[in-house]
Design a protein around this motif. Structure first.
Motif, PDB file in Angstrom:
ATOM      1  N   ALA A  96       0.833  -1.207   0.000  1.00 26.11           N
ATOM      2  CA  ALA A  96       0.000   0.000   0.000  1.00 26.11           C
ATOM      3  C   ALA A  96       0.865   1.253   0.000  1.00 26.11           C
ATOM      4  CB  ALA A  96      -0.932  -0.011   1.214  1.00 26.11           C
ATOM      5  N   SER A  97       1.976   1.230   0.756  1.00 25.52           N
ATOM      6  CA  SER A  97       2.875   2.390   0.804  1.00 25.52           C
ATOM      7  C   SER A  97       3.566   2.604  -0.530  1.00 25.52           C
ATOM      8  CB  SER A  97       3.909   2.195   1.911  1.00 25.52           C
ATOM      9  OG  SER A  97       3.285   2.099   3.177  1.00 25.52           O
ATOM     10  N   ALA A  98       3.939   1.499  -1.201  1.00 27.12           N
ATOM     11  CA  ALA A  98       4.632   1.595  -2.491  1.00 27.12           C
ATOM     12  C   ALA A  98       3.668   1.805  -3.651  1.00 27.12           C
ATOM     13  CB  ALA A  98       5.447   0.329  -2.726  1.00 27.12           C
ATOM     14  N   ARG A  99       2.370   1.806  -3.365  1.00 32.34           N
ATOM     15  CA  ARG A  99       1.343   1.969  -4.396  1.00 32.34           C
ATOM     16  C   ARG A  99       1.522   0.977  -5.537  1.00 32.34           C
ATOM     17  NH1 ARG A  99      -1.804   6.259  -3.650  1.00 32.34           N
ATOM     18  NH2 ARG A  99      -1.138   7.895  -2.190  1.00 32.34           N
ATOM     19  N   VAL A 100       1.615  -0.299  -5.159  1.00 27.68           N
ATOM     20  CA  VAL A 100       1.738  -1.358  -6.164  1.00 27.68           C
ATOM     21  C   VAL A 100       0.476  -1.421  -7.025  1.00 27.68           C
ATOM     22  CG1 VAL A 100       2.002  -3.858  -6.480  1.00 27.68           C
ATOM     23  CG2 VAL A 100       3.323  -2.679  -4.716  1.00 27.68           C
ATOM     24  N   ASP A 101      -0.678  -1.222  -6.399  1.00 33.66           N
ATOM     25  CA  ASP A 101      -1.960  -1.178  -7.098  1.00 33.66           C
ATOM     26  C   ASP A 101      -2.212  -2.433  -7.939  1.00 33.66           C
ATOM     27  OD1 ASP A 101      -2.488   1.245  -5.973  1.00 33.66           O
ATOM     28  OD2 ASP A 101      -1.958   2.435  -7.736  1.00 33.66           O
ATOM     29  N   SER A 102      -1.937  -3.573  -7.344  1.00 34.09           N
ATOM     30  CA  SER A 102      -2.172  -4.853  -8.013  1.00 34.09           C
ATOM     31  C   SER A 102      -3.231  -5.629  -7.230  1.00 34.09           C
ATOM     32  CB  SER A 102      -0.882  -5.669  -8.105  1.00 34.09           C
ATOM     33  OG  SER A 102      -1.153  -6.983  -8.567  1.00 34.09           O
ATOM     34  N   VAL A 103      -4.352  -5.893  -7.886  1.00 27.47           N
ATOM     35  CA  VAL A 103      -5.416  -6.658  -7.234  1.00 27.47           C
ATOM     36  C   VAL A 103      -4.953  -8.066  -6.909  1.00 27.47           C
ATOM     37  CG1 VAL A 103      -7.737  -7.608  -7.555  1.00 27.47           C
ATOM     38  CG2 VAL A 103      -7.216  -5.301  -8.328  1.00 27.47           C
ATOM     39  N   TRP A 104      -4.144  -8.645  -7.796  1.00 28.88           N
ATOM     40  CA  TRP A 104      -3.730 -10.036  -7.603  1.00 28.88           C
ATOM     41  C   TRP A 104      -2.743 -10.176  -6.457  1.00 28.88           C
ATOM     42  CZ3 TRP A 104      -7.230 -12.701  -9.763  1.00 28.88           C
ATOM     43  CH2 TRP A 104      -7.853 -12.230 -10.908  1.00 28.88           C
ATOM     44  N   VAL A 105      -1.927  -9.168  -6.233  1.00 26.18           N
ATOM     45  CA  VAL A 105      -1.061  -9.187  -5.046  1.00 26.18           C
ATOM     46  C   VAL A 105      -1.910  -9.132  -3.781  1.00 26.18           C
ATOM     47  CG1 VAL A 105       0.663  -7.864  -3.751  1.00 26.18           C
ATOM     48  CG2 VAL A 105       0.947  -8.205  -6.209  1.00 26.18           C
ATOM     49  N   LEU A 106      -2.931  -8.282  -3.791  1.00 27.49           N
ATOM     50  CA  LEU A 106      -3.833  -8.200  -2.645  1.00 27.49           C
ATOM     51  C   LEU A 106      -4.563  -9.517  -2.421  1.00 27.49           C
ATOM     52  CD1 LEU A 106      -5.389  -4.647  -3.023  1.00 27.49           C
ATOM     53  CD2 LEU A 106      -4.174  -5.503  -1.036  1.00 27.49           C
ATOM     54  N   PHE A 107      -5.033 -10.134  -3.499  1.00 31.55           N
ATOM     55  CA  PHE A 107      -5.718 -11.425  -3.372  1.00 31.55           C
ATOM     56  C   PHE A 107      -4.795 -12.470  -2.756  1.00 31.55           C
ATOM     57  CE2 PHE A 107      -9.094 -10.814  -6.949  1.00 31.55           C
ATOM     58  CZ  PHE A 107      -9.843 -10.044  -6.075  1.00 31.55           C
ATOM     59  N   ALA A 108      -3.543 -12.505  -3.225  1.00 30.73           N
ATOM     60  CA  ALA A 108      -2.602 -13.506  -2.717  1.00 30.73           C
ATOM     61  C   ALA A 108      -2.326 -13.299  -1.233  1.00 30.73           C
ATOM     62  CB  ALA A 108      -1.305 -13.445  -3.516  1.00 30.73           C
ATOM     63  N   LEU A 109      -2.074 -12.052  -0.835  1.00 31.30           N
ATOM     64  CA  LEU A 109      -1.795 -11.770   0.576  1.00 31.30           C
ATOM     65  C   LEU A 109      -3.021 -12.042   1.443  1.00 31.30           C
ATOM     66  CD1 LEU A 109       0.278  -8.467   0.245  1.00 31.30           C
ATOM     67  CD2 LEU A 109       1.130 -10.738   0.852  1.00 31.30           C
ATOM     68  N   LEU A 110      -4.199 -11.693   0.931  1.00 21.96           N
ATOM     69  CA  LEU A 110      -5.427 -11.931   1.682  1.00 21.96           C
ATOM     70  C   LEU A 110      -5.661 -13.422   1.877  1.00 21.96           C
ATOM     71  CD1 LEU A 110      -8.061 -10.816   2.931  1.00 21.96           C
ATOM     72  CD2 LEU A 110      -9.085 -10.951   0.640  1.00 21.96           C
ATOM     73  N   ALA A 111      -5.445 -14.221   0.826  1.00 25.14           N
ATOM     74  CA  ALA A 111      -5.652 -15.669   0.927  1.00 25.14           C
ATOM     75  C   ALA A 111      -4.689 -16.288   1.927  1.00 25.14           C
ATOM     76  CB  ALA A 111      -5.479 -16.316  -0.451  1.00 25.14           C
ATOM     77  N   VAL A 112      -3.424 -15.870   1.881  1.00 30.81           N
ATOM     78  CA  VAL A 112      -2.436 -16.413   2.822  1.00 30.81           C
ATOM     79  C   VAL A 112      -2.793 -16.041   4.256  1.00 30.81           C
ATOM     80  CG1 VAL A 112      -0.026 -16.278   3.563  1.00 30.81           C
ATOM     81  CG2 VAL A 112      -0.571 -16.492   1.133  1.00 30.81           C
ATOM     82  N   GLN A 113      -3.148 -14.779   4.462  1.00 33.38           N
ATOM     83  CA  GLN A 113      -3.463 -14.345   5.826  1.00 33.38           C
ATOM     84  C   GLN A 113      -4.695 -15.050   6.381  1.00 33.38           C
ATOM     85  OE1 GLN A 113      -4.898 -10.238   6.936  1.00 33.38           O
ATOM     86  NE2 GLN A 113      -2.875 -10.135   7.878  1.00 33.38           N
ATOM     87  N   GLN A 114      -5.727 -15.206   5.556  1.00 36.54           N
ATOM     88  CA  GLN A 114      -6.937 -15.873   6.034  1.00 36.54           C
ATOM     89  C   GLN A 114      -6.700 -17.357   6.278  1.00 36.54           C
ATOM     90  OE1 GLN A 114      -9.925 -14.318   6.950  1.00 36.54           O
ATOM     91  NE2 GLN A 114      -8.462 -12.635   6.788  1.00 36.54           N
ATOM     92  N   GLY A 115      -5.837 -17.970   5.467  1.00 37.21           N
ATOM     93  CA  GLY A 115      -5.480 -19.360   5.717  1.00 37.21           C
ATOM     94  C   GLY A 115      -4.764 -19.519   7.043  1.00 37.21           C
ATOM     95  N   LEU A 116      -3.838 -18.611   7.335  1.00 46.66           N
ATOM     96  CA  LEU A 116      -3.135 -18.640   8.620  1.00 46.66           C
ATOM     97  C   LEU A 116      -4.088 -18.382   9.778  1.00 46.66           C
ATOM     98  CD1 LEU A 116       0.035 -16.647   7.548  1.00 46.66           C
ATOM     99  CD2 LEU A 116       0.001 -19.049   8.236  1.00 46.66           C
ATOM    100  N   PHE A 117      -5.018 -17.449   9.586  1.00 42.66           N
ATOM    101  CA  PHE A 117      -6.010 -17.166  10.625  1.00 42.66           C
ATOM    102  C   PHE A 117      -6.898 -18.381  10.869  1.00 42.66           C
ATOM    103  CE2 PHE A 117     -10.088 -15.418  12.116  1.00 42.66           C
ATOM    104  CZ  PHE A 117      -9.643 -14.698  13.213  1.00 42.66           C
TER     105      PHE A 117
END
Length: 237
Positions: A96-117
């Motif tokens: 978010a700080s680097a303004r990557v602005d990639s939906v797929w990066v967000l999806f990947a991080l969200l999936a990993v975090q929710q799996g860990l949760f």
């Protein structure tokens, strides 16, 4: 009034406090990620897809995590999963700080975090009976459930109040810093190794065995049937 006697037990109090941070933090991310996705795409369809991306790993790893929690030290499993959740929060802040602005990066991080949760929660819940005496277990479970419900309410409200003030990047960073408190609290817990007779490995077979066990012992259904039978008899009388 709620029975707070379990909070007098230091290990349980540490686990309970760490659960507060984990529950609220997960809701901060649950609000921030869809908002960022909408800011990038302007599409409600992508926001809806993010819910599916989060739900699938959450359910899969929640089921598998229960089997893992029976086969390994639960304290160690919570340390690993909480560390992973903190790392993904840091990565969310970085993109978010680097303004990557990639939906797929967000999806990947969200999936990993929710799996860990999802893997973290069964170990956390299953640790309670090892930390409190049997007569305080109902009160301890009630306190734990209250934390989850409170987190589901307070988390989104807090995110809504903080986002206009801090912005999305700092919100992710706040979540990551708060999770360091969770790691400290879990680190101070006593070891919670598997009980005698527990499986040494956690595979899909053990998850299916768990479902089979539930299917063969329908306690709530049986109690419901008994109540209906008693009501019928009372009406006939």
């Amino acid at each position: 009034m709620m029975d707070t006697r379990p909070l007098a037990i230091l290990p349980y109090r540490r686990l309970w406090a760490s659960t507060i941070v984990t529950s609220v933090g997960s809701q901060l991310t649950a609000v921030a990620v869809p908002l960022q996705i909408y800011d990038i795409t302007g599409s409600s369809a992508y926001v809806g897809l993010s819910g599916l991306v989060a739900l699938v790993p959450l359910v899969i790893f929640a089921l598998w995590g229960g089997a893992i929690a029976d086969a390994v030290d639960r304290r160690r499993l919570m340390l690993v999963t909480n560390s992973g959740i903190a790392v993904t929060s840091v990565l969310l802040w970085a993109q978010a700080s680097a303004r990557v602005d990639s939906v797929w990066v967000l999806f990947a991080l969200l999936a990993v975090q929710q799996g860990l949760f999802g893997a973290n929660q069964p170990a956390r819940s299953a640790s309670i009976p090892r930390l409190v005496p049997l007569h305080l277990l109902p009160a301890a479970n009630a306190l734990n459930s209250t934390v989850f419900m409170t987190g589901a309410i307070v988390g989104p409200m807090l995110a809504g109040a903080l986002i206009p003030v801090t912005g999305l990047p700092l919100l992710y960073l706040i979540d990551a810093c708060a999770l360091s408190v969770t790691l400290w609290a879990v680190w101070r817990l006593p070891p919670l190794p598997p009980l005698d007779g527990a499986p040494r490995r956690a595979g899909i077979r053990h998850v299916l065995e768990g479902f089979g066990y539930l299917a063969s012992r329908r306690v709530l259904v049986g109690r419901g049937e008994r109540v209906r039978v008693d009501l019928r008899r009372a009406c006939r009388r």
